[in-house]
Write a protein that holds these residues in place. Structure first.
Motif, PDB file in Angstrom:
ATOM      1  N   SER A 154       0.524  -0.698  -0.049  1.00 58.13           N
ATOM      2  CA  SER A 154       0.107  -0.052  -0.289  1.00 58.13           C
ATOM      3  C   SER A 154       0.549   1.239  -0.126  1.00 58.13           C
ATOM      4  O   SER A 154       2.042   1.536   0.903  1.00 58.13           O
ATOM      5  N   GLU A 185      -0.093   4.086   1.156  1.00 56.93           N
ATOM      6  CA  GLU A 185       0.251   4.893   2.022  1.00 56.93           C
ATOM      7  C   GLU A 185       0.742   3.711   3.434  1.00 56.93           C
ATOM      8  O   GLU A 185       0.490   4.155   4.940  1.00 56.93           O
ATOM      9  N   THR A 192      -4.663   2.667  -2.603  1.00 55.98           N
ATOM     10  CA  THR A 192      -5.914   2.774  -1.231  1.00 55.98           C
ATOM     11  C   THR A 192      -6.225   1.608  -0.675  1.00 55.98           C
ATOM     12  O   THR A 192      -6.491   0.525  -1.688  1.00 55.98           O
ATOM     13  N   ASP A 207      -4.031   3.279  11.380  1.00 54.79           N
ATOM     14  CA  ASP A 207      -3.716   3.815  10.271  1.00 54.79           C
ATOM     15  C   ASP A 207      -4.131   5.313  10.515  1.00 54.79           C
ATOM     16  O   ASP A 207      -3.048   6.193   9.498  1.00 54.79           O
ATOM     17  N   ASN A 224      -2.769   8.962  11.105  1.00 59.35           N
ATOM     18  CA  ASN A 224      -1.226   9.701  11.525  1.00 59.35           C
ATOM     19  C   ASN A 224      -0.870   9.762  12.832  1.00 59.35           C
ATOM     20  O   ASN A 224      -1.872  10.430  13.410  1.00 59.35           O
TER      21      ASN A 224
END
Lengths: 347, 347
Positions: A85, A87, A119, A238, A240
DNA sequence: CAAACAACCTGTATCGTTACAGATTTATAG
DNA sequence: CTATAAATCTGTAACGATACAGGTTGTTTG
């Protein structure tokens, strides 16, 4: 002996001074291209002497099979695809993972290709891509879900893969996982031993399988050791770090403030520490914490935090070994491994 | 019109129900394979209408060129190779770097292949491998040395590449680099502004180019701002954190103890903090520190440390863009970029 | 009306490898 | 001495794509 009859394939001139190919070896040994190919594969219909001769020449001139040729003819790509991912967690698990995988692949013919997706919602795309284009011989995925459609798909197609994390569909497939159930359970034990009762868990997003494990271990611990679980669902691993910190500050300043914390990642722990200190709490005094520890950060900068190590590099190695074994036909049930939290020794 | 004369290539049956190939499109459109190939390449000798028709069919059936076919015929691999040291820095720069590269490659035809090497001494091996086997169209290397033999080799062969870090050979090649000279210089400025005079630098290993930059910036700062440089050469950023910590403890307990520290990496900073606190010093009181900050760790856990951010993910993006541009023939001198330290705002 | 040209399209050979179906030689059997 | 088998070796075709050297029409030119 005479070179009249032996005017076969071998007679053709080899590539000028480029990379050696089978043709080059055929020319040098006076054999046919097919023979050379089969000799290098140790086929049974080639004499021992010929094989030896071919191997010698091949080694001498540094022959390496052309991957495109093999791939075009056989479909074998000699590629392992690591699906990532974009992310991926801030506190990059990726790095030691890639290193671990590379360590294993280095001594094989396999190359590692990193295939990203944007995503969570698009997680299926790269898997489909690999299946449709035959871009790899095997796949490594992470961030598995209990009913992971990627797993279903690859099992349907009987395509070799391994997951970092387990699934819950009754499908038997190769995986490597960290025992997050145990981690959370032991974390709760430790906190209750320190006299903490009102516990909070910073946990993974609920759709990932290891949410179930970590959450389950936490709940089991809370029951077994007689503590209270305080909900903390506004953020998860997940998010931040800044958001985690903010949410934690809210929690800590509210009426439901905990006295013990289990942090599901080292990065998350830092955010929680920042939050609790910003709201005037003191680790080891008003509150205690147990966390995963990726490096020696917490251990050295907040020794009050109890930490356990998760060896991601090892995970990379295990995953790489598992896909390759799967490609070689080892049954999935023999390719399921767990690793366990290692309490960090304070130095 | 009649299908007697048009019994050309197109007449052959397409692959049964496998992946579509040019042959499939040729069959469906009634055109020749060559025509289809050229139509998809937008060649000038194909009519606009045909091109449109071919493109339509291709899109409909989800045609994707077979990479092995293209590669075998043209030598074009559509692969970028990222060459990594297996001993890559503990505090993995690798992760955001890989993500950054992937971000860019995702919108191109390129795949990212990670090619590792074991130790500094073998750094040339993977480069040779790529050159000899044509395993990639372009290469990204890091940990560059002033006279880097990998750079020399790839320039000789006119092979597209980009380096993370600069070299000192008067050769013009693409690079992206972080301005470590500036980082160290500004760090010294800050420390002297705080009244610190006896400064120490935790620096890269001396054979890497950025040693010169960081060291140079430090020395220039020391001269300009009237401080004293205290040598600290027993360890460098390549050592593991435990060893750095031990060496630092020795330094701090000795007669040459500094009152200001410049840490060339976030991980190194943690080891130094552990050491100075273990020897009874207090940040912001007896001693000050400036460091790079990869996350928010130091910022939150030791706000006394002044930190500057180095954006590795950005570096990954820049490097990826540069290799691709180089492959497309953009001259090297237009592909040299620097990024600058960003002072971290305390939250 | 033939020659020249432009606009489009296509067959063949090839990249390096391997599956497959023979070849060739020598030994064995009948 | 011939048929059969065993042991080795080899040519052809094919994987999918593209470079190259033609083809085929239809149109323009002289």
């Amino acid at each position: 002996m005479d070179n009249k009859k032996s005017e076969g394939q071998a007679a053709a001139l080899p590539p000028p001074n480029e990379r050696p190919t089978l043709k080059t070896i055929a020319f040098m040994t006076g054999l046919g291209i097919t023979t050379v190919s089969r000799a290098l594969k140790d086929a049974s219909d080639i004499s021992a002497e010929t094989k030896e001769r071919v191997r010698l020449v091949a080694r001498q001139i540094g022959y390496q099979p052309n991957r495109a040729g093999v791939r075009l003819r056989t479909g074998k790509t000699n590629v392992i695809s690591l699906i990532l991912s974009l992310e991926e967690e801030i506190m990059g698990l990726t790095s030691p993972m890639v290193i671990g995988i590379s360590e294993i692949l280095a001594s094989t013919q396999y190359h590692l290709v990193v295939t990203p997706y944007r995503t969570q919602g698009n997680a299926l795309d790269p898997v489909r891509y690999v299946l449709e284009t035959g871009a790899a011989d095997g796949v490594i995925i992470s961030r598995t879900e209990p009913k992971d459609p990627r797993v279903t798909l690859m099992m349907e197609r009987n395509f070799p893969f391994v997951t970092h994390g387990r699934t819950e569909m009754g499908l038997v497939h190769p995986y490597h996982d960290f025992d997050n159930e145990r981690f959370a359970y032991e974390a709760v034990r430790k906190l209750t031993e320190m006299g903490r009762k009102r516990l909070v868990l910073l946990q993974p997003p609920p759709y990932l399988t290891f949410y179930l494990h970590m959450h389950g271990g936490f709940e089991r611990g809370v029951r077994d050791f007689g503590a209270t679980a305080i909900p903390f669902n506004t953020v998860n691993l997940d998010n931040n770090l800044v958001d985690i910190r903010k949410a934690a500050e809210t929690l800590f300043s509210g009426p439901d403030a905990p006295d013990g914390i289990v942090a599901g990642s080292g990065g998350g722990a830092v955010a929680l520490i920042a939050a609790l200190e910003a709201t005037g709490r003191k680790l080891g005094h008003d509150i205690d914490m147990v966390s995963k520890e990726p490096h020696m950060f917490l251990q050295w900068l907040r020794p009050e935090v109890s930490t356990m190590r998760e060896d991601i590099r090892l995970a990379g190695r295990e995953l790489a070994k598992a896909v390759i074994a799967r490609i070689e036909g080892i049954p999935p049930e023999e390719l399921q491994t767990l690793s366990y939290p290692i309490p960090t020794e304070h130095i």
